[in-house]
Design an enzyme around this catalytic site. Structure first.
Site, short mmCIF file in Angstrom:
data_model
loop_
_atom_site.label_atom_id
_atom_site.label_comp_id
_atom_site.label_asym_id
_atom_site.label_seq_id
_atom_site.Cartn_x
_atom_site.Cartn_y
_atom_site.Cartn_z
NE ARG A 442 -4.23 1.86 1.76
CZ ARG A 442 -4.97 2.60 2.55
NH1 ARG A 442 -4.61 2.81 3.80
NH2 ARG A 442 -6.08 3.14 2.13
CG ASP A 477 -6.43 1.25 9.59
OD1 ASP A 477 -6.26 0.04 9.60
OD2 ASP A 477 -7.21 1.85 8.81
CB CYS A 525 -9.03 -0.51 12.28
SG CYS A 525 -9.34 -0.59 10.51
CG ASP A 547 -11.57 -2.16 5.06
OD1 ASP A 547 -11.96 -1.52 6.06
OD2 ASP A 547 -10.42 -2.06 4.61
C1 GLA Z 1 -8.25 0.66 6.25
C2 GLA Z 1 -9.48 0.66 7.13
C3 GLA Z 1 -10.56 1.52 6.53
C4 GLA Z 1 -10.04 2.91 6.34
C5 GLA Z 1 -8.78 2.88 5.48
C6 GLA Z 1 -8.15 4.26 5.39
O1 GLA Z 1 -8.47 -0.04 5.08
O2 GLA Z 1 -9.95 -0.64 7.34
O3 GLA Z 1 -11.69 1.52 7.36
O4 GLA Z 1 -9.75 3.48 7.60
O5 GLA Z 1 -7.82 1.98 5.98
O6 GLA Z 1 -7.02 4.26 4.64
#
Ligand code: GLA
Length: 723
Positions: A442, A477, A525, A547
């Site tokens: 990413r 995250d 997350c 997600d």
């Molecule tokens: C991850 C999280 C999402 C969001 C994105 C932002 O994928 O799971 O909910 O916060 O990052 O980049």
């Protein structure tokens, strides 16, 4: 309750419904004599018949005349290289360069309460009367390595936790090459192994297969517990169902590389070990140093998978989740991610907040994109200062609070973008090894939180935001896995300590955050639910489950997650995805910590009315869902057409049943049998004058055939006890 029978040399550990029995065999070898439904007595030595030596099995010379071999005995904590050829729990490299390890009983201690694990998440008690702890000290006579096996036995749930504390009492350095948290040896192979596999947007998929001779199990070498496998496994007796049969549940309170390895030998017997993954793990123990493994959680139920899950749920709700939000009602949130991605500014978010307020939503979360120069995912992780080109954070936070909403913000503290001021200033702060270019995922690197100076910097930046703005919620995250895993500060000798040190660094950061801001609501997350594990739940009472917000695909994810983790921990949002109508999206999201993931300004009037109704239902059923017991009535892995679940209040006076028709089949008429009710009580179906006994609802069922008869339809039935 923990007893030690001096005459029989047996430890008897009892939870309300289970017993775990450990025996000290001759020559100080510790044996696992029994784990299962509670036993009134503990004289299990007659079962030692199965310890007879097989041909080719090495014997301790003193025990050889008795025919005893560690190769076939049920070992409580099996060691490497002394003749037990099954997967071992511990291997320590000594000064001679070999990893032969031998642990013999030395002493024990029983006390009320449960000690804290230094720097590691763990189950806890609020007073010593809730739990007893047994410490058994084993020692290797050649190296003087001691292993203290620590068992905590809960009095209000059928949970036994285990971990091991190693101390090098010798005069020479040792290297732990393998240090499992627990081992369980069962006397047969009549079990199915159940685990939860997945990937991004497809987390915790249920898989069940019969045990076979040889090795089987799950692991992660990704640096986090990961989407790919959860640190959970169950052994379900052959034929055990959702409601019947013996089931053992295993879960590791850890967020990094793990393994849960099962081995069936020729016996056939089954060994299950769990702990930090042995691959790429090597821990140096200088004389006097100690090492503590993560904690393993063990559950036994004779009421099938559902019984096992409910034990985990209550244990985690009461003994793992902490802080203000453990029992306090959490705010219903709306998150900006699927609504705007990186494309927002102050006014747009204020408009979201205004509309959200009108709908009854209580918290606005500003997701990724507010910091550095971040307008897409190529840049700025590590630069945790406000992107003033796009945002006036002070004005936004004030406006949101003036509307009466709470305000939340997104961080990804363990990451660094190559295109960031922080990386330009400290290129050696990214996770890397000498001579290799770090891989990107990413478009980002991982930052080396095993280093204290890095953690100080990151936490300092987070503080600068939280101290200057009134932030009520933080989403943490973690959007990639670790490769080229190493730290500039670890020399060759310590290089393989990196993975574990990284996890300890993450825990330290989350600890600093939750201690400094005890009122903050933290939601973990990792690209959705890539780090959904009990380690993370120790710091955050809720985790973004996936997600994937498609309500039909969410069913498998939420059912799988529920094997081990309570509804109160599962972030579940209604999004704009149009696979089903809003009613079903709401019914599925109501299972977890409810919220929205859409642009509230784009909703038509009819949808707004539906949302308001969902908000009312969220409040109405909050206690039932967050503190009641979950029953999986029809699981998607058993039935591809429809699934159903219910929550039952602890006093059995109320139940909320939800059914989703995933794919409608013509002529499928069926009666949905409820669970967990009091057969003697009479229940009224809300909105009708229909009254049924609990017995009828559970044994005969309720007719649902005409109530949800199109793909994606769903229904809720709410029953309340009367009289
Ligand atoms: C991850 C999280 C999402 C969001 C994105 C932002 O994928 O799971 O909910 O916060 O990052 O980049």
């Amino acid at each position: 309750m923990i007893l030690f029978d001096e005459a029989k040399q047996v430890f008897h550990l009892n939870t309300p419904g289970t017993s775990y029995v450990i025996g000290i065999h001759d020559e100080g070898l510790l044996l696992n004599l029994y784990y299962g439904k509670r036993l009134p007595d503990h004289d299990l030595w007659h079962l030692s018949r199965r310890m007879r030596c097989a041909s080719f099995s090495p014997c301790d010379p003193v025990l050889a005349p008795t025919g005893f071999s560690v190769d076939v005995a049920p070992m409580e904590y099996p060691t490497n290289g002394r003749g037990d050829f099954r997967v071992s729990a511990v291997a320590a490299k000594n000064r001679d360069g070999n990893t032969v390890t031998d642990l013999r009983y030395q002493s024990y201690r029983i006390f009320a309460g449960k000690p804290d694990l230094p720097g590691l998440p763990h189950l806890y008690v609020t007073n010593d009367a809730q739990c007893d702890t047994l410490e058994i000290t084993l020692c290797d006579p050649y190296t003087n390595l001691t292993a203290v096996l620590v068992y905590s036995v809960f009095k209000d749930c059928d949970v036994i936790t285990k971990y091991v504390r190693f101390v090098n009492h010798g005069t020479h350095p040792l290297k732990l090459c393998r240090a499992m948290s627990s081992c369980l040896d069962l006397p047969s192979m009549d079990y199915d192994l159940i685990t939860l596999y997945g990937r991004h947007v497809k987390e915790r998929q249920f898989v069940r297969r019969p045990l076979a001779h040889g090795l089987q199990g799950v692991r992660s070498v990704r640096g986090s517990s990961s989407h790919a496998q959860n640190p959970f496994a169950a052994l379900a007796q052959t034929g055990a169902t959702e409601t019947t049969g013996n089931v053992y549940g295993f879960n590791l309170v850890y967020s990094g590389n793990f393994e849960i390895t099962g081995e069936v030998d020729f016996g056939p017997t089954t060994r299950m070990v769990m702990g930090i993954c042995g691959t790429d793990f090597l821990w140096n123990l200088q004389p006097g140093e100690s090492f503590t493994t993560p904690e393993a959680v063990h559950v036994f139920s004779d009421r099938g998978l559902g019984g096992m899950s409910r034990i985990f749920h209550r244990a985690y709700s009461d003994h793992l989740i902490r802080g203000r939000w453990q029992y306090e009602k959490r705010p219903l949130l709306i998150n900006s991610w699927e609504a705007a991605y990186f494309d927002f500014d102050t006014d747009k978010l204020i408009a979201f907040a205004r509309q959200a307020k009108e709908l009854g939503i209580e918290l606005l979360v500003m997701d990724d994109g507010w910091f550095g120069k971040r307008n897409d995912d190529t840049t700025s992780l590590g630069d945790w200062f406000i992107n003033t080109d796009k945002l006036d954070l002070g004005r936004l936070v004030d406006a949101v609070h003036e509307l009466g909403l709470k305000f939340g913000i997104w961080f990804e503290p363990e990451m660094i973008s190559p295109d960031s001021d922080l990386y330009r200033a400290h290129p050696d702060w990214c996770v890397h090894v000498p001579g290799r270019v770090p891989s990107l995922a990413r478009q980002q690197y991982v930052i080396d939180v095993s280093r204290e100076d890095v953690r100080d910097n990151i936490f300092g930046q987070i503080r600068a935001i939280l101290d200057n703005y009134e932030i009520d919620y933080l989403k943490w995250d973690f959007n990639r896995n670790l490769s080229e895993a190493g730290s500039a500060l670890l020399d060759a000798d310590r290089a393989q300590e990196f993975f574990h040190r990284f996890v300890l660094g993450t825990y330290d950061l989350q600890n600093r955050l939750t201690n400094t801001y005890p009122d903050l609501l933290l939601e973990n997350c990792s690209g959705g639910g890539g780090r959904f594990d009990p380690g993370m739940l120790y710091y955050s009472p809720q985790i973004w489950t996936s997600d994937n917000t498609d309500p039909i695909e969410r069913l498998m994810i939420q059912f799988g997650t529920s094997l081990c983790y309570p509804a109160s921990t599962m972030g579940a949002h209604v999004s704009a995805c149009d696979r089903t109508g809003y009613e079903t999206k709401g019914n599925v999201a109501l299972w977890g910590t409810f919220g929205y993931e859409l642009d509230p300004c784009k909703l038509d009037e009819q949808t707004k009315a539906t949302v308001k109704q969902q908000v009312a239902e969220y409040h109405r059923y909050y206690d039932l869902i967050h503190t009641g017991d979950l029953y999986r009535l029809i699981c998607p892995w058993d039935n591809p057409f429809c699934c159903a679940w219910s929550f039952v209040s602890r006093d059995q006076n109320e139940t909320l049943v939800t059914l989703v028709c995933m794919r409608h089949e013509e002529q499928v008429l069926f009666h949905l049998k409820l669970q967990g009710l009091d057969p003697e009580k009479r229940y009224q179906l809300e909105g009708t004058d229909e009254i049924y006994s609990g017995a009828l609802l559970m044994y005969a069922g309720v007719d649902v055939s005409e109530r949800a008869d199109r793909d994606g339809d769903s229904l809720k039935l709410h029953f309340t006890a009367i009289g």
